[in-house]
Design a protein around this motif. Sequence first.
Motif, PDB file in Angstrom:
ATOM      1  N   ASP A   2     -75.246  -0.471  57.543  1.00 23.21           N
ATOM      2  CA  ASP A   2     -75.340  -0.398  59.007  1.00 23.21           C
ATOM      3  C   ASP A   2     -75.166  -1.745  59.684  1.00 23.21           C
ATOM      4  OD1 ASP A   2     -75.842   2.398  59.476  1.00 23.21           O
ATOM      5  OD2 ASP A   2     -77.817   2.106  58.579  1.00 23.21           O
ATOM      6  N   SER A   3     -74.550  -2.682  59.007  1.00 18.49           N
ATOM      7  CA  SER A   3     -74.415  -4.009  59.602  1.00 18.49           C
ATOM      8  C   SER A   3     -72.968  -4.474  59.539  1.00 18.49           C
ATOM      9  CB  SER A   3     -75.325  -5.021  58.910  1.00 18.49           C
ATOM     10  OG  SER A   3     -74.944  -5.197  57.556  1.00 18.49           O
ATOM     11  N   GLY A   4     -72.669  -5.469  60.361  1.00 12.28           N
ATOM     12  CA  GLY A   4     -71.341  -6.049  60.384  1.00 12.28           C
ATOM     13  C   GLY A   4     -71.402  -7.538  60.116  1.00 12.28           C
ATOM     14  N   PHE A   5     -70.415  -8.054  59.417  1.00  9.98           N
ATOM     15  CA  PHE A   5     -70.326  -9.499  59.225  1.00  9.98           C
ATOM     16  C   PHE A   5     -70.274 -10.202  60.586  1.00  9.98           C
ATOM     17  CE2 PHE A   5     -68.183  -7.949  55.269  1.00  9.98           C
ATOM     18  CZ  PHE A   5     -69.101  -8.446  54.370  1.00  9.98           C
ATOM     19  N   ASP A   6     -70.633 -11.471  60.599  1.00  2.88           N
ATOM     20  CA  ASP A   6     -70.614 -12.227  61.854  1.00  2.88           C
ATOM     21  C   ASP A   6     -69.238 -12.175  62.505  1.00  2.88           C
ATOM     22  OD1 ASP A   6     -73.246 -12.852  61.490  1.00  2.88           O
ATOM     23  OD2 ASP A   6     -72.894 -14.909  60.808  1.00  2.88           O
ATOM     24  N   SER A  38     -65.935  -1.511  62.224  1.00  2.00           N
ATOM     25  CA  SER A  38     -66.576  -1.282  63.519  1.00  2.00           C
ATOM     26  C   SER A  38     -66.463   0.196  63.857  1.00  2.00           C
ATOM     27  CB  SER A  38     -65.890  -2.107  64.610  1.00  2.00           C
ATOM     28  OG  SER A  38     -66.166  -1.581  65.888  1.00  2.00           O
ATOM     29  N   MET A  39     -67.577   0.778  64.275  1.00  2.00           N
ATOM     30  CA  MET A  39     -67.597   2.190  64.659  1.00  2.00           C
ATOM     31  C   MET A  39     -67.568   2.359  66.181  1.00  2.00           C
ATOM     32  SD  MET A  39     -67.631   3.914  61.819  1.00  2.00           S
ATOM     33  CE  MET A  39     -68.158   5.540  62.370  1.00  2.00           C
ATOM     34  N   THR A  40     -67.251   1.317  66.910  1.00  2.00           N
ATOM     35  CA  THR A  40     -67.303   1.335  68.372  1.00  2.00           C
ATOM     36  C   THR A  40     -66.360   2.372  68.962  1.00  2.00           C
ATOM     37  OG1 THR A  40     -67.943  -0.990  68.427  1.00  2.00           O
ATOM     38  CG2 THR A  40     -67.005  -0.078  70.433  1.00  2.00           C
ATOM     39  N   CYS A  41     -66.849   3.050  70.010  1.00  2.00           N
ATOM     40  CA  CYS A  41     -66.081   4.063  70.731  1.00  2.00           C
ATOM     41  C   CYS A  41     -66.032   3.698  72.209  1.00  2.00           C
ATOM     42  CB  CYS A  41     -66.733   5.440  70.586  1.00  2.00           C
ATOM     43  SG  CYS A  41     -66.967   5.991  68.881  1.00  2.00           S
ATOM     44  N   TYR A  42     -64.931   4.072  72.882  1.00  2.00           N
ATOM     45  CA  TYR A  42     -64.744   3.781  74.305  1.00  2.00           C
ATOM     46  C   TYR A  42     -64.382   5.052  75.064  1.00  2.00           C
ATOM     47  CZ  TYR A  42     -64.615  -1.147  73.021  1.00  2.00           C
ATOM     48  OH  TYR A  42     -64.944  -2.382  72.542  1.00  2.00           O
ATOM     49  N   GLY A  43     -64.712   5.045  76.340  1.00  2.00           N
ATOM     50  CA  GLY A  43     -64.340   6.130  77.220  1.00  2.00           C
ATOM     51  C   GLY A  43     -63.624   5.627  78.457  1.00  2.00           C
ATOM     52  N   VAL A  44     -62.635   6.381  78.903  1.00  2.00           N
ATOM     53  CA  VAL A  44     -61.924   6.123  80.163  1.00  2.00           C
ATOM     54  C   VAL A  44     -62.061   7.386  81.004  1.00  2.00           C
ATOM     55  CG1 VAL A  44     -59.718   5.557  81.245  1.00  2.00           C
ATOM     56  CG2 VAL A  44     -60.268   4.632  78.975  1.00  2.00           C
ATOM     57  N   GLY A  45     -62.739   7.272  82.119  1.00  2.00           N
ATOM     58  CA  GLY A  45     -62.921   8.432  82.981  1.00  2.00           C
ATOM     59  C   GLY A  45     -63.797   9.502  82.369  1.00  2.00           C
ATOM     60  N   ALA A  46     -64.640   9.112  81.412  1.00  2.00           N
ATOM     61  CA  ALA A  46     -65.492  10.090  80.746  1.00  2.00           C
ATOM     62  C   ALA A  46     -66.740  10.407  81.561  1.00  2.00           C
ATOM     63  CB  ALA A  46     -65.891   9.591  79.361  1.00  2.00           C
ATOM     64  N   GLY A  47     -67.071   9.524  82.511  1.00  2.00           N
ATOM     65  CA  GLY A  47     -68.245   9.761  83.343  1.00  2.00           C
ATOM     66  C   GLY A  47     -69.546   9.602  82.599  1.00  2.00           C
ATOM     67  N   ILE A  48     -69.511   8.922  81.452  1.00  2.00           N
ATOM     68  CA  ILE A  48     -70.696   8.740  80.623  1.00  2.00           C
ATOM     69  C   ILE A  48     -70.796   7.259  80.269  1.00  2.00           C
ATOM     70  CG2 ILE A  48     -71.850   9.378  78.472  1.00  2.00           C
ATOM     71  CD1 ILE A  48     -69.958  11.860  78.458  1.00  2.00           C
ATOM     72  N   LEU A  49     -71.876   6.614  80.652  1.00  2.00           N
ATOM     73  CA  LEU A  49     -72.060   5.197  80.353  1.00  2.00           C
ATOM     74  C   LEU A  49     -73.200   5.063  79.340  1.00  2.00           C
ATOM     75  CD1 LEU A  49     -71.696   3.672  83.922  1.00  2.00           C
ATOM     76  CD2 LEU A  49     -69.987   3.758  82.109  1.00  2.00           C
ATOM     77  N   ALA A  50     -72.988   5.540  78.139  1.00  2.00           N
ATOM     78  CA  ALA A  50     -74.066   5.609  77.156  1.00  2.00           C
ATOM     79  C   ALA A  50     -74.315   4.259  76.486  1.00  2.00           C
ATOM     80  CB  ALA A  50     -73.730   6.673  76.113  1.00  2.00           C
ATOM     81  N   ASP A  51     -73.279   3.637  75.927  1.00  2.00           N
ATOM     82  CA  ASP A  51     -73.390   2.381  75.179  1.00  2.00           C
ATOM     83  C   ASP A  51     -74.541   2.446  74.181  1.00  2.00           C
ATOM     84  OD1 ASP A  51     -72.676  -0.076  74.297  1.00  2.00           O
ATOM     85  OD2 ASP A  51     -73.386  -1.184  76.041  1.00  2.00           O
ATOM     86  N   VAL A  52     -74.551   3.492  73.359  1.00  2.00           N
ATOM     87  CA  VAL A  52     -75.603   3.734  72.380  1.00  2.00           C
ATOM     88  C   VAL A  52     -75.314   2.931  71.115  1.00  2.00           C
ATOM     89  CG1 VAL A  52     -76.646   5.516  70.916  1.00  2.00           C
ATOM     90  CG2 VAL A  52     -76.068   6.014  73.300  1.00  2.00           C
ATOM     91  N   GLU A  53     -76.366   2.449  70.457  1.00  2.00           N
ATOM     92  CA  GLU A  53     -76.224   1.822  69.152  1.00  2.00           C
ATOM     93  C   GLU A  53     -76.312   2.896  68.078  1.00  2.00           C
ATOM     94  OE1 GLU A  53     -75.610  -1.350  68.284  1.00  2.00           O
ATOM     95  OE2 GLU A  53     -75.415  -1.933  70.396  1.00  2.00           O
ATOM     96  N   GLY A  54     -75.279   3.013  67.257  1.00  2.00           N
ATOM     97  CA  GLY A  54     -75.261   4.022  66.220  1.00  2.00           C
ATOM     98  C   GLY A  54     -75.761   3.496  64.888  1.00  2.00           C
ATOM     99  N   GLN A  55     -76.187   4.416  64.014  1.00  2.00           N
ATOM    100  CA  GLN A  55     -76.619   4.066  62.665  1.00  2.00           C
ATOM    101  C   GLN A  55     -76.264   5.199  61.710  1.00  2.00           C
ATOM    102  OE1 GLN A  55     -80.843   3.078  62.759  1.00  2.00           O
ATOM    103  NE2 GLN A  55     -80.328   0.908  62.682  1.00  2.00           N
ATOM    104  N   GLY A  56     -76.189   4.846  60.436  1.00  2.00           N
ATOM    105  CA  GLY A  56     -76.055   5.872  59.415  1.00  2.00           C
ATOM    106  C   GLY A  56     -74.655   6.398  59.214  1.00  2.00           C
ATOM    107  N   ALA A  57     -73.629   5.597  59.481  1.00  2.00           N
ATOM    108  CA  ALA A  57     -72.255   6.062  59.259  1.00  2.00           C
ATOM    109  C   ALA A  57     -72.053   6.431  57.799  1.00  2.00           C
ATOM    110  CB  ALA A  57     -71.258   4.986  59.666  1.00  2.00           C
ATOM    111  N   ALA A  58     -71.205   7.412  57.563  1.00  2.00           N
ATOM    112  CA  ALA A  58     -70.918   7.859  56.199  1.00  2.00           C
ATOM    113  C   ALA A  58     -70.300   6.739  55.377  1.00  2.00           C
ATOM    114  CB  ALA A  58     -69.986   9.067  56.230  1.00  2.00           C
ATOM    115  N   GLY A  59     -70.569   6.759  54.091  1.00  2.00           N
ATOM    116  CA  GLY A  59     -70.027   5.761  53.194  1.00  2.00           C
ATOM    117  C   GLY A  59     -68.765   6.234  52.498  1.00  2.00           C
TER     118      GLY A  59
END
Length: 282
Positions: A177-181, A249-270
């Motif tokens: 669940d971590s990223g290199f610097d 990086s698991m980052t996701c973006y929205g354009v015109g989605a009307g949702i400003l979540a900016d949630v921190e995710g965890q537990g991505a599949a290996g």
Amino acid sequence: MTQAPALFIGHGSPMNTLELNGYTEQWRALGRCLPRPRAILVVSAHWFIGATAVTAMPKPRTIHDFYGFPQALFDFDYPPHGAPEVAQEIPEEVKPEWIGLDRDQWGLDHGTWSVLAHLYPKADVPVIQLSINALKPLDYHVELGARLAGLRDKGVMIVGSGNVVHNLRQIQWDRPDSGFDWAQRFDDATAEQMSRDPGAILGLTGHADYGLAVPTPDHFIPLLYVAGLAAAGEGAEPLLRGYAMGSLSMTCYGVGAGILADVEGQGAAGLPEGVPADQTNI
């Protein structure tokens, strides 16, 4: 007709298809909040060929384009209808650029169905894919993304599926669940660029960490399409942030989605044990 949103999804391992974790649960929550589109056009990192084409078959097949994963993943089927009529509109939208119609060759690869299995688990929205033309320079993809903006006014959601940071040779299994610097620096710079000036996204190619974050362009290019769309409209905001195995990086973006979540995710599949990460085709 309500303008459809555009998304970039950091898809990570195809095992996310079968798992409920901090990322896939957020993808499902996002799908419940989004308006139902007329169709979905996906730009997947995994259709990286020497031409620009769009799938135009009425029933696209599920393509299992990876290696070393459990049989359950090879057995998974995502069975939406295609949208040949939408595919036929796209060459008109992007003139004078050329796009061919693929009526019988490709289908839906895991960059598409691993994400849509959570966004639209009933597979009840028609889906088409746009190839990434590997012979074109990076600015072509940004410009083509901008040309596709008119599809959103026709109810077509556009989804880029890749990873901002995608370096399989640097994966570390003990950092789930971590990223290199360097991965975090480049991911942060991308988030700032997408929010502030997505049309200048190619300025990131001069970033000190670009070579490590983007050793090959295939997973980065889907972001360029969403950047082009964002530059033609209202900008892009991060919906979900996080890392997997140090160098994804698991980052996701929205354009015109009307949702400003900016949630921190965890537990991505290996990834499967015993198979070198750079031979899995994730």
